[in-house]
Design a protein around this motif. Structure first.
Motif, PDB file in Angstrom:
ATOM      1  N   VAL A  24      -0.052  -0.279  -0.170  1.00  0.00           N
ATOM      2  CA  VAL A  24       0.332   0.503  -1.345  1.00  0.00           C
ATOM      3  C   VAL A  24       0.282   1.963  -0.936  1.00  0.00           C
ATOM      4  CG1 VAL A  24      -0.341   1.198  -3.673  1.00  0.00           C
ATOM      5  CG2 VAL A  24      -0.490  -1.200  -2.994  1.00  0.00           C
ATOM      6  N   LEU A  25       1.382   2.665  -1.125  1.00  0.00           N
ATOM      7  CA  LEU A  25       1.449   4.080  -0.747  1.00  0.00           C
ATOM      8  C   LEU A  25       1.377   4.959  -1.976  1.00  0.00           C
ATOM      9  CD1 LEU A  25       3.303   2.411   1.437  1.00  0.00           C
ATOM     10  CD2 LEU A  25       3.723   4.710   2.273  1.00  0.00           C
ATOM     11  N   TYR A  26       0.453   5.896  -1.959  1.00  0.00           N
ATOM     12  CA  TYR A  26       0.414   6.910  -2.999  1.00  0.00           C
ATOM     13  C   TYR A  26       1.461   7.955  -2.649  1.00  0.00           C
ATOM     14  CZ  TYR A  26      -1.109  11.147  -5.375  1.00  0.00           C
ATOM     15  OH  TYR A  26      -1.134  12.317  -6.103  1.00  0.00           O
ATOM     16  N   ASP A  27       2.380   8.196  -3.596  1.00  0.00           N
ATOM     17  CA  ASP A  27       3.396   9.243  -3.439  1.00  0.00           C
ATOM     18  C   ASP A  27       4.330   9.073  -2.244  1.00  0.00           C
ATOM     19  OD1 ASP A  27       3.341  10.758  -5.680  1.00  0.00           O
ATOM     20  OD2 ASP A  27       2.013  12.304  -4.916  1.00  0.00           O
ATOM     21  N   ASN A  28       4.555   7.853  -1.816  1.00  0.00           N
ATOM     22  CA  ASN A  28       5.560   7.598  -0.793  1.00  0.00           C
ATOM     23  C   ASN A  28       6.280   6.301  -1.123  1.00  0.00           C
ATOM     24  OD1 ASN A  28       5.854   9.491   1.490  1.00  0.00           O
ATOM     25  ND2 ASN A  28       3.635   9.219   1.657  1.00  0.00           N
ATOM     26  N   GLY A  50      -5.237  -5.620   3.361  1.00  0.00           N
ATOM     27  CA  GLY A  50      -4.265  -4.714   2.762  1.00  0.00           C
ATOM     28  C   GLY A  50      -4.769  -3.292   2.823  1.00  0.00           C
ATOM     29  N   ALA A  51      -3.837  -2.333   2.690  1.00  0.00           N
ATOM     30  CA  ALA A  51      -4.196  -0.920   2.788  1.00  0.00           C
ATOM     31  C   ALA A  51      -3.681  -0.136   1.590  1.00  0.00           C
ATOM     32  CB  ALA A  51      -3.600  -0.319   4.063  1.00  0.00           C
ATOM     33  N   PHE A  52      -4.465   0.838   1.178  1.00  0.00           N
ATOM     34  CA  PHE A  52      -4.044   1.830   0.184  1.00  0.00           C
ATOM     35  C   PHE A  52      -3.925   3.126   0.982  1.00  0.00           C
ATOM     36  CE2 PHE A  52      -5.509   4.332  -3.821  1.00  0.00           C
ATOM     37  CZ  PHE A  52      -4.203   4.516  -4.223  1.00  0.00           C
ATOM     38  N   ILE A  53      -2.722   3.683   1.058  1.00  0.00           N
ATOM     39  CA  ILE A  53      -2.446   4.779   1.989  1.00  0.00           C
ATOM     40  C   ILE A  53      -2.210   6.090   1.237  1.00  0.00           C
ATOM     41  CG2 ILE A  53      -0.893   5.584   3.815  1.00  0.00           C
ATOM     42  CD1 ILE A  53      -0.420   2.692   4.610  1.00  0.00           C
ATOM     43  N   LEU A  54      -3.037   7.080   1.521  1.00  0.00           N
ATOM     44  CA  LEU A  54      -2.959   8.370   0.828  1.00  0.00           C
ATOM     45  C   LEU A  54      -2.602   9.497   1.795  1.00  0.00           C
ATOM     46  CD1 LEU A  54      -6.424   8.206  -1.067  1.00  0.00           C
ATOM     47  CD2 LEU A  54      -4.253   7.210  -1.782  1.00  0.00           C
ATOM     48  N   PRO A  66       9.140  -6.137   0.552  1.00  0.00           N
ATOM     49  CA  PRO A  66       8.415  -6.714  -0.593  1.00  0.00           C
ATOM     50  C   PRO A  66       6.892  -6.693  -0.467  1.00  0.00           C
ATOM     51  CG  PRO A  66       9.451  -8.447   0.701  1.00  0.00           C
ATOM     52  CD  PRO A  66       9.901  -7.148   1.299  1.00  0.00           C
ATOM     53  N   VAL A  67       6.335  -6.278   0.688  1.00  0.00           N
ATOM     54  CA  VAL A  67       4.871  -6.184   0.776  1.00  0.00           C
ATOM     55  C   VAL A  67       4.386  -4.729   0.718  1.00  0.00           C
ATOM     56  CG1 VAL A  67       4.699  -8.367   2.036  1.00  0.00           C
ATOM     57  CG2 VAL A  67       4.689  -6.209   3.315  1.00  0.00           C
ATOM     58  N   VAL A  68       5.277  -3.819   0.319  1.00  0.00           N
ATOM     59  CA  VAL A  68       4.891  -2.407   0.213  1.00  0.00           C
ATOM     60  C   VAL A  68       5.230  -1.895  -1.191  1.00  0.00           C
ATOM     61  CG1 VAL A  68       5.222  -0.086   1.143  1.00  0.00           C
ATOM     62  CG2 VAL A  68       5.292  -2.049   2.687  1.00  0.00           C
ATOM     63  N   SER A  69       4.278  -1.210  -1.820  1.00  0.00           N
ATOM     64  CA  SER A  69       4.509  -0.625  -3.149  1.00  0.00           C
ATOM     65  C   SER A  69       4.314   0.884  -3.124  1.00  0.00           C
ATOM     66  CB  SER A  69       3.510  -1.172  -4.179  1.00  0.00           C
ATOM     67  OG  SER A  69       3.591  -2.546  -4.317  1.00  0.00           O
ATOM     68  N   TYR A  70       4.947   1.529  -4.078  1.00  0.00           N
ATOM     69  CA  TYR A  70       4.796   2.976  -4.269  1.00  0.00           C
ATOM     70  C   TYR A  70       4.099   3.214  -5.606  1.00  0.00           C
ATOM     71  CZ  TYR A  70       6.802   7.382  -6.237  1.00  0.00           C
ATOM     72  OH  TYR A  70       7.012   8.580  -6.874  1.00  0.00           O
ATOM     73  N   ILE A  71       2.998   3.972  -5.592  1.00  0.00           N
ATOM     74  CA  ILE A  71       2.410   4.376  -6.865  1.00  0.00           C
ATOM     75  C   ILE A  71       2.325   5.896  -6.919  1.00  0.00           C
ATOM     76  CG2 ILE A  71       0.988   2.259  -7.008  1.00  0.00           C
ATOM     77  CD1 ILE A  71      -1.333   4.591  -6.860  1.00  0.00           C
ATOM     78  N   GLY A  72       2.377   6.415  -8.115  1.00  0.00           N
ATOM     79  CA  GLY A  72       2.312   7.860  -8.278  1.00  0.00           C
ATOM     80  C   GLY A  72       2.443   8.245  -9.733  1.00  0.00           C
ATOM     81  N   ILE A  73       2.784   9.513  -9.915  1.00  0.00           N
ATOM     82  CA  ILE A  73       2.966  10.058 -11.257  1.00  0.00           C
ATOM     83  C   ILE A  73       4.457  10.178 -11.514  1.00  0.00           C
ATOM     84  CG2 ILE A  73       2.787  12.270 -12.520  1.00  0.00           C
ATOM     85  CD1 ILE A  73       0.173  10.934 -12.557  1.00  0.00           C
ATOM     86  N   ASN A  74       4.871  10.035 -12.756  1.00  0.00           N
ATOM     87  CA  ASN A  74       6.267  10.254 -13.105  1.00  0.00           C
ATOM     88  C   ASN A  74       6.547  11.761 -13.070  1.00  0.00           C
ATOM     89  OD1 ASN A  74       8.753  10.525 -14.401  1.00  0.00           O
ATOM     90  ND2 ASN A  74       8.446   8.611 -15.522  1.00  0.00           N
ATOM     91  N   ASN A  75       7.008  12.240 -11.904  1.00  0.00           N
ATOM     92  CA  ASN A  75       7.255  13.675 -11.723  1.00  0.00           C
ATOM     93  C   ASN A  75       8.313  14.206 -12.672  1.00  0.00           C
ATOM     94  OD1 ASN A  75       5.566  14.443  -9.347  1.00  0.00           O
ATOM     95  ND2 ASN A  75       6.729  12.787  -8.391  1.00  0.00           N
TER      96      ASN A  75
END
Lengths: 331, 331
Positions: free
Chosen positions: B142-146, B118-122, B152-161
């Motif tokens: 898992v994509l930071y800010d995208n 798996g990858a964490f993509i920044l 179903p195998v891709v997630s988005y994580i980030g801040i509540n802008n």
């Protein structure tokens, strides 16, 4: 950090009495105990200092949701949560909640009084008294399908409703449907608002027009089926998306009574994938919520809050489960 | 489940050669290895079947972001991720990525070829070639800010802008500001779009009017400060919110050059709480992203995907850090 001493001074009682009240001793009156707890919360006394060997306790607070029977909506959510929490050494207590109980004591006082370190809250509506308190509460809480702005000890978990409706509308459009109606629940709940917005947004995204006559929502399923459904049918919808499966099932029954065949004359899509949805007539196409995963994510969010990681929201993917209540649009 | 045999048959080569290619043996040419990997991905061959004692490997794919120096934006994100992943027995490799490298091989082929689970993509922008591939990729990411819809195998994580801008705008309004401008980055990035929308939404929510002359965005900081900033000032803004701290810092410097004092004449708020933001002149008020927590949540989301829990998005609370670049509005 405030101590037992601060509570004692504020109330003009001995430290020993405060300690007894916080530890549920028999020889302290309920009235005094309540005052001690309220004062403790007021001055910000931390519950993890009650006593060294205090139990490691979490609670699942449930309202308006069946969780006792395996076919109940809450059953798998509770299961998913417990499956992770119990091996981690937590006692997990289930608490059935009512608006009346919420009026009797504040959320923080309730949590401190029961030595709960955090709560997973299911089934609250926007009018529940604790919903207002949770904006400033200091005890970690994860809410299923409810969102509290800004409070760093409160998280929202649920399903990505927008994606669910996008999938449903795109699927219907592919099958030639352009007149797609919506029947939903009353707007006193965060999730009913969210699903209604998700419907509007998905229709717009798919360049389909929305008319007020092809939308209906009410607290009562009977009002949706008896008042709104005939209007939708008169306005020539060829498909209806319902905010939950019980409503979708009632809609299918009433369509039959009104002489419309599902899915030949009218397609119906539900939401949730309830335990009965594979066995309706016809079996219901629906947007699935993975309830076990919701429970697991609820536990993750709660432990994150307990470790000072302020999760605002955690949404799971929705999944479109295709059964037999949808067909190509009738010309 | 497709096997090595299926790959061998499809390519008309021996099973042994396929196995060697998948295991990076020296006596297989790069061209053949590439064909084997592409075929493996095409027929859905699962990488965890490569060999029994395959390493447990994850990668963090980074573009446009400093992560090597402790003051780099990505440093704490990587740290937070590794802090949880390594004790769980994962090898975590860091991969610097470019658009060119993405064009050379597909995401799934790259992941399979390197035996990453798996990858964490920044740091990806919307124009990165893999962003399109991730819509249908089969290796967890898992994509930071995208945000990638529906897979179903891709997630988005980030801040509540949205919460971040709500807090910033409400704070400025409390101090008497009504003319609040916005300077942002180019719209080729998901997060720049999200922050711009969050600004518009927060202004509307606080009943403040928006004018097109008090908004500017560009890929180049210099265009924001030289072209847009003077226009904002001519249009009598008393406060400016910037999409990131480097821009906010440049804006403060240029305000001084144009004869405006920060915060007496003009208030400035940044976004991120970069490592330098406490040491700007004046120290910058900003919306903080907890980067260590972002890394931890990235790891959680990735392990959830690996365990078939389809997280759509996980957003952390934003936090308004009040320093000295904001004052009451000048009358």
């Amino acid at each position: 950090m405030p101590t037992i001493n601060d509570i004692a001074q504020k109330l003009g009682i001995s430290k020993g009495t405060v300690s007894k009240a916080l530890n549920n001793a028999d020889d302290v009156s309920e009235t005094l105990r309540k005052r001690v707890l309220e004062t403790a919360v007021e001055i910000g006394y931390q519950k993890n200092r009650i006593r060294r060997n205090a139990p490691k306790k979490l609670c699942i607070i449930i309202e308006n949701m069946d969780y006792k029977s395996p076919i109940g909506f809450g059953y798998d959510i509770v299961m998913g949560f417990r499956k992770l929490a119990v091996p981690d050494g937590w006692e997990v207590e289930l608490v059935e909640m009512t608006a009346e109980l919420q009026e009797q004591q504040s959320y923080d006082v309730f949590m401190l009084g029961n030595e709960y370190k955090g709560a997973f809250i299911l089934g609250f509506s926007l009018t529940d008294p604790w919903m207002e308190e949770l904006k400033t509460a200091s005890t970690p809480a994860v809410l299923y399908d409810n969102y509290i702005q800004e409070n760093p000890v409160v998280s929202y978990i649920g399903i990505n409703n927008e994606e669910g409706f996008d999938m449903a509308v795109a699927y219907l459009k592919e099958l030639g449907h352009t007149r797609i109606g919506y029947l939903g629940g009353a707007m006193e709940s965060h999730v009913m608002k969210a699903r209604y917005s998700a419907y509007l947004r998905a229709m717009e995204k798919n360049h389909l027009s929305i008319e007020k006559e092809t939308i209906g929502y009410s607290y009562h399923i009977s009002e949706c089926t008896q008042k709104y459904l005939p209007v939708l049918l008169q306005h020539k919808v060829t498909a209806i998306i319902c905010c939950h499966d019980a409503l979708a099932n009632a809609v299918m029954t009433h369509c039959a009574e009104l002489g419309y065949r599902v899915p030949q004359d009218i397609s119906v899509i539900g939401f949730d994938d309830a335990s009965f949805s594979a066995y309706t007539i016809p079996p219901l196409t629906t947007i699935r919520q993975d309830r076990n995963a919701l429970g697991r994510c609820g536990y993750y969010a709660l432990t994150s809050l307990l470790n000072h990681t302020a999760i605002s929201s955690l949404l799971l993917r929705a999944e479109l489960v295709k059964r037999n209540s949808v067909d190509v649009a009738k010309q």
